[in-house]
Design a protein around this motif. Structure first.
Motif, mmCIF file in Angstrom:
data_model
loop_
_atom_site.group_PDB
_atom_site.id
_atom_site.type_symbol
_atom_site.label_atom_id
_atom_site.label_comp_id
_atom_site.label_asym_id
_atom_site.label_seq_id
_atom_site.Cartn_x
_atom_site.Cartn_y
_atom_site.Cartn_z
ATOM 1 N N ASP A 231 -4.286 -50.906 34.532
ATOM 2 C CA ASP A 231 -5.698 -50.513 34.639
ATOM 3 C C ASP A 231 -6.629 -51.703 34.866
ATOM 4 O OD1 ASP A 231 -5.351 -51.606 32.149
ATOM 5 O OD2 ASP A 231 -6.423 -50.047 31.059
ATOM 6 N N VAL A 232 -6.086 -52.876 35.179
ATOM 7 C CA VAL A 232 -6.917 -54.040 35.528
ATOM 8 C C VAL A 232 -6.331 -54.687 36.792
ATOM 9 C CG1 VAL A 232 -7.841 -54.614 33.231
ATOM 10 C CG2 VAL A 232 -5.577 -55.442 33.884
ATOM 11 N N SER A 233 -7.156 -55.535 37.454
ATOM 12 C CA SER A 233 -6.740 -56.045 38.764
ATOM 13 C C SER A 233 -5.836 -57.271 38.700
ATOM 14 C CB SER A 233 -7.974 -56.360 39.608
ATOM 15 O OG SER A 233 -8.624 -55.160 39.919
ATOM 16 N N GLY A 234 -4.858 -57.253 37.797
ATOM 17 C CA GLY A 234 -3.904 -58.348 37.738
ATOM 18 C C GLY A 234 -3.908 -59.010 36.374
ATOM 19 N N VAL A 235 -3.249 -60.163 36.305
ATOM 20 C CA VAL A 235 -3.320 -60.968 35.083
ATOM 21 C C VAL A 235 -4.666 -61.679 35.154
ATOM 22 C CG1 VAL A 235 -2.272 -62.820 33.754
ATOM 23 C CG2 VAL A 235 -0.816 -61.255 35.060
ATOM 24 N N LEU A 236 -5.474 -61.515 34.129
ATOM 25 C CA LEU A 236 -6.820 -62.083 34.129
ATOM 26 C C LEU A 236 -6.849 -63.378 33.325
ATOM 27 C CD1 LEU A 236 -8.771 -58.752 33.402
ATOM 28 C CD2 LEU A 236 -8.088 -59.661 35.619
ATOM 29 N N THR A 237 -7.920 -64.127 33.520
ATOM 30 C CA THR A 237 -8.035 -65.403 32.801
ATOM 31 C C THR A 237 -8.098 -65.195 31.292
ATOM 32 O OG1 THR A 237 -10.413 -65.216 33.165
ATOM 33 C CG2 THR A 237 -9.187 -66.685 34.656
ATOM 34 N N ILE A 284 4.526 -58.369 40.798
ATOM 35 C CA ILE A 284 3.152 -58.237 41.276
ATOM 36 C C ILE A 284 2.406 -57.275 40.372
ATOM 37 C CG2 ILE A 284 1.744 -57.448 43.244
ATOM 38 C CD1 ILE A 284 4.576 -58.560 44.683
ATOM 39 N N VAL A 285 1.275 -57.715 39.831
ATOM 40 C CA VAL A 285 0.506 -56.857 38.936
ATOM 41 C C VAL A 285 -0.681 -56.296 39.709
ATOM 42 C CG1 VAL A 285 -0.742 -56.736 36.735
ATOM 43 C CG2 VAL A 285 1.208 -58.294 36.976
ATOM 44 N N LYS A 286 -0.774 -54.959 39.778
ATOM 45 C CA LYS A 286 -1.792 -54.323 40.609
ATOM 46 C C LYS A 286 -2.595 -53.299 39.796
ATOM 47 C CE LYS A 286 -1.552 -53.828 44.846
ATOM 48 N NZ LYS A 286 -2.441 -54.331 45.909
ATOM 49 N N ALA A 293 -7.300 -54.013 45.682
ATOM 50 C CA ALA A 293 -7.457 -55.363 45.086
ATOM 51 C C ALA A 293 -6.104 -56.075 45.139
ATOM 52 C CB ALA A 293 -7.948 -55.255 43.656
ATOM 53 N N GLU A 294 -6.153 -57.364 45.421
ATOM 54 C CA GLU A 294 -4.933 -58.113 45.682
ATOM 55 C C GLU A 294 -3.959 -58.145 44.497
ATOM 56 O OE1 GLU A 294 -3.986 -62.584 47.365
ATOM 57 O OE2 GLU A 294 -6.046 -61.885 47.174
ATOM 58 N N GLY A 295 -4.497 -58.259 43.294
ATOM 59 C CA GLY A 295 -3.641 -58.357 42.109
ATOM 60 C C GLY A 295 -3.114 -59.771 41.914
ATOM 61 N N THR A 296 -2.135 -59.880 41.019
ATOM 62 C CA THR A 296 -1.560 -61.204 40.714
ATOM 63 C C THR A 296 -0.092 -61.231 41.107
ATOM 64 O OG1 THR A 296 -3.002 -61.429 38.812
ATOM 65 C CG2 THR A 296 -1.065 -62.856 38.843
ATOM 66 N N LYS A 297 0.293 -62.304 41.753
ATOM 67 C CA LYS A 297 1.703 -62.474 42.097
ATOM 68 C C LYS A 297 2.311 -63.489 41.130
ATOM 69 C CE LYS A 297 4.562 -62.680 46.131
ATOM 70 N NZ LYS A 297 4.664 -62.634 47.561
ATOM 71 N N ILE A 298 3.377 -63.089 40.481
ATOM 72 C CA ILE A 298 4.036 -63.994 39.528
ATOM 73 C C ILE A 298 5.331 -64.490 40.160
ATOM 74 C CG2 ILE A 298 4.923 -64.225 37.175
ATOM 75 C CD1 ILE A 298 3.167 -61.756 36.482
ATOM 76 N N VAL A 299 5.411 -65.790 40.336
ATOM 77 C CA VAL A 299 6.524 -66.380 41.092
ATOM 78 C C VAL A 299 7.078 -67.630 40.387
ATOM 79 C CG1 VAL A 299 5.775 -65.575 43.384
ATOM 80 C CG2 VAL A 299 4.819 -67.674 42.441
ATOM 81 N N LYS A 300 8.106 -68.200 40.972
ATOM 82 C CA LYS A 300 8.750 -69.367 40.363
ATOM 83 C C LYS A 300 7.870 -70.625 40.469
ATOM 84 C CE LYS A 300 13.042 -71.824 40.966
ATOM 85 N NZ LYS A 300 13.985 -72.073 42.043
ATOM 86 N N GLU A 301 7.227 -70.794 41.621
ATOM 87 C CA GLU A 301 6.487 -72.031 41.884
ATOM 88 C C GLU A 301 5.378 -72.242 40.859
ATOM 89 O OE1 GLU A 301 7.090 -69.732 44.383
ATOM 90 O OE2 GLU A 301 8.845 -70.948 44.903
#
Ligand code: ADP
Ligand code: ASP
Ligand code: MG
Length: 463
Positions: A231-237, A284-286, A293-301
């Motif tokens: 219910d939110v646009s990704g991982v937020l600060t 990917i959190v959407k 909304a783009e959301g957050t991509k969680i990756v290795k880098e």
């Protein structure tokens, strides 16, 4: 089939007719592009809490009240199902399924003798077992082939640590053998959060565990991506209930996501990161309410940013146990013994600190385990060097997280002078060996002020 994706929809993403329509169109769009999909669903939000309440009524022998609450839950699911499934034959099938689940729950409420951890898991399983047939029915109604599966039917086999179960090694193959052929034909809807022990009893993976189900399945079917719809646009600060101007992070690393979620960012279950890391699957959190909304991509880098810190998390369901005794001073092995005691009872220690001149060890644990931990340590009073055990419940842990913190001098100084300027007293400090985070414990009443000050100090509203 070019691509395989596991999509998980959380409780607040599926609890109404409008939302289910959105979810169906998100799934349909992928299905029509021939993307292989496994969908994992949670219970409608609040249901798992209702089911715990039902189990409490049963434990207190208030069975009439328990049945009344079962009927409230039933009404909610039937109402939604009626509104989202229009075709008569599909509706009938879904209603039969819901009826039989509710009857199973009512029979259990009436007949169960005692409610221990095993029975509690059985109670808690009903939310997901009610929502999965509805979502599947809604998809069929829109011409998407789909069937609901319980965790057990999907092959999620776990150990028998009720309430905090983990998948067994053999589960991976079972899930792959069940779901891989199925996604060639249809969109399976799997209940999140629940699995089955080898004996066939229902187990649960821990509160918020549907995210974990998604990544367990992602690992098993070798998914290209895992999408967590919430219910939110990704991982937020920061937790948006504390900072209304918290900002979505475009991309973070697995380790950053792990640190944030371990210390309270509910948006992801911390255990869900592990299978993703091991198989290098992007998560990917959407936002279901705002799919574009783009959301957050969680990756290795691990990307270091100029402002160093990327997020602040707050864990307030914790308690601080203080163990002391003059004989502990300089005696080797005391902390190890305490940790052993707790580990044997499956009590997880989130932070530990030992006084250098005071004979005290402070331990941060989940508040739900406080009574058990306190009793356990008090049992030894007098017989060991432990003379006193006391606890504080009104505390919270704050974590400041960012890959750029490793090797950047002065971050800890900035964190603690910000706290000092806010006149907030710090009870315990810990810095992970990754140097990706600084965590500390404060009084719960100081959380809001502290977090606002830190959010501003590290410029997170402009990230
Ligand atoms: P779901 O039902 O989709 O699993 P959860 O309630 O478990 O949703 O998790 C999403 C919630 O997590 C958000 O609504 C938000 O209030 C909370 N949250 C806490 N910290 C964060 C954070 N750093 N980023 C995003 N959400 C957060
Ligand atoms: N329904 C479960 C809970 O409320 C699992 C989840 O939502 O992920 O904890
Ligand atoms: Mg969740």
């Amino acid at each position: 089939m070019q691509e395989k994706i596991v999509m998980k929809f959380g409780g607040t993403s599926i609890e109404s007719e409008d939302l289910i329509e959105r979810v169906v169109s998100i799934i349909k769009e992928k299905y029509e592009r021939d993307i292989g999909l496994v969908v994992v669903v949670s219970a409608f939000s609040g249901t798992t809490d209702n089911l715990i309440e039902i189990s409490d009524f049963v434990r207190d022998n208030k069975r009439k009240k328990a049945i009344e609450l079962v009927e409230e839950v039933e009404k909610r699911y039937i109402e939604v199902a009626k509104n989202v499934i229009k075709k008569e034959n599909i509706r009938e099938e879904v209603f039969d399924e819901l009826d039989s689940r509710i009857n199973e729950l009512k029979t259990f409420v009436k007949n169960v003798d005692s409610v221990k951890e095993r029975e509690l898991d059985f109670f808690m399983s009903f939310g997901e077992r009610l929502s999965a047939p509805i979502i599947s029915g809604a998809l069929c109604d829109e011409g998407v082939s789909s069937s609901p599966l319980t965790g057990k039917e999907a092959g999620v086999l776990t150990n028998d640590i009720y309430g905090d179960a983990r998948p067994l090694d053999e589960s991976e193959k079972k899930i792959r053998e069940t779901l891989s052929p199925l996604i060639e034909e249809e969109v399976p809807i799997v209940t999140g959060f629940i699995g089955s022990s080898k004996e066939g009893d229902i187990t649960t993976l821990g509160r918020g565990g549907s995210d974990y189900t998604a990544s367990i399945i992602g690992e098993a079917i070798k998914a290209d991506e895992i999408w967590i719809w919430t219910d939110v646009s990704g991982v937020l600060t920061c937790d948006p209930s504390i900072m209304s101007n918290a900002k979505p992070l475009k991309s973070i690393s697995y380790r950053e996501a792990l640190e944030l979620s371990y210390f309270g960012a509910d948006v992801l279950h911390p255990k869900s990161i592990e299978p993703a890391i091991e198989n290098n699957i992007p998560v990917i959190v959407k936002n279901t309410y705002n799919p574009s909304a783009e959301g957050t991509k969680i990756v290795k880098e691990e990307e270091k940013i100029k402002g160093v810190v990327k997020g602040i998390s707050i864990e307030d369901n914790v308690a601080l146990l203080n163990v002391s005794g003059i004989g502990m001073l300089g005696k080797p092995g005391v902390a190890a013994n305490i940790l052993d005691y707790l580990a044997n009872e499956n009590i997880n220690v989130k932070m530990i600190s030992t006084g250098s001149c005071e004979p005290t060890i402070s331990i941060l644990i989940d508040e739900r385990e406080l009574e058990k931990a306190n009793d356990l340590l008090k049992k030894d009073l007098g017989a060991s060097v432990i003379e006193e055990v006391c606890y504080e419940k009104d505390v919270a842990a704050i974590s400041v997280v960012g890959a750029g913190m490793a090797g950047t001098p002065g971050v800890a100084g900035r964190v603690f002078s910000t706290m000092g300027n806010s006149e907030v007293n710090i009870k315990m400090i810990s810095q992970g060996s990754s140097e990706f985070n600084i965590s500390f414990v404060i009084k719960e009443k100081d959380v809001e002020e502290s977090v606002k000050a830190l959010h501003s100090e590290f410029g997170l509203e402009n990230i």
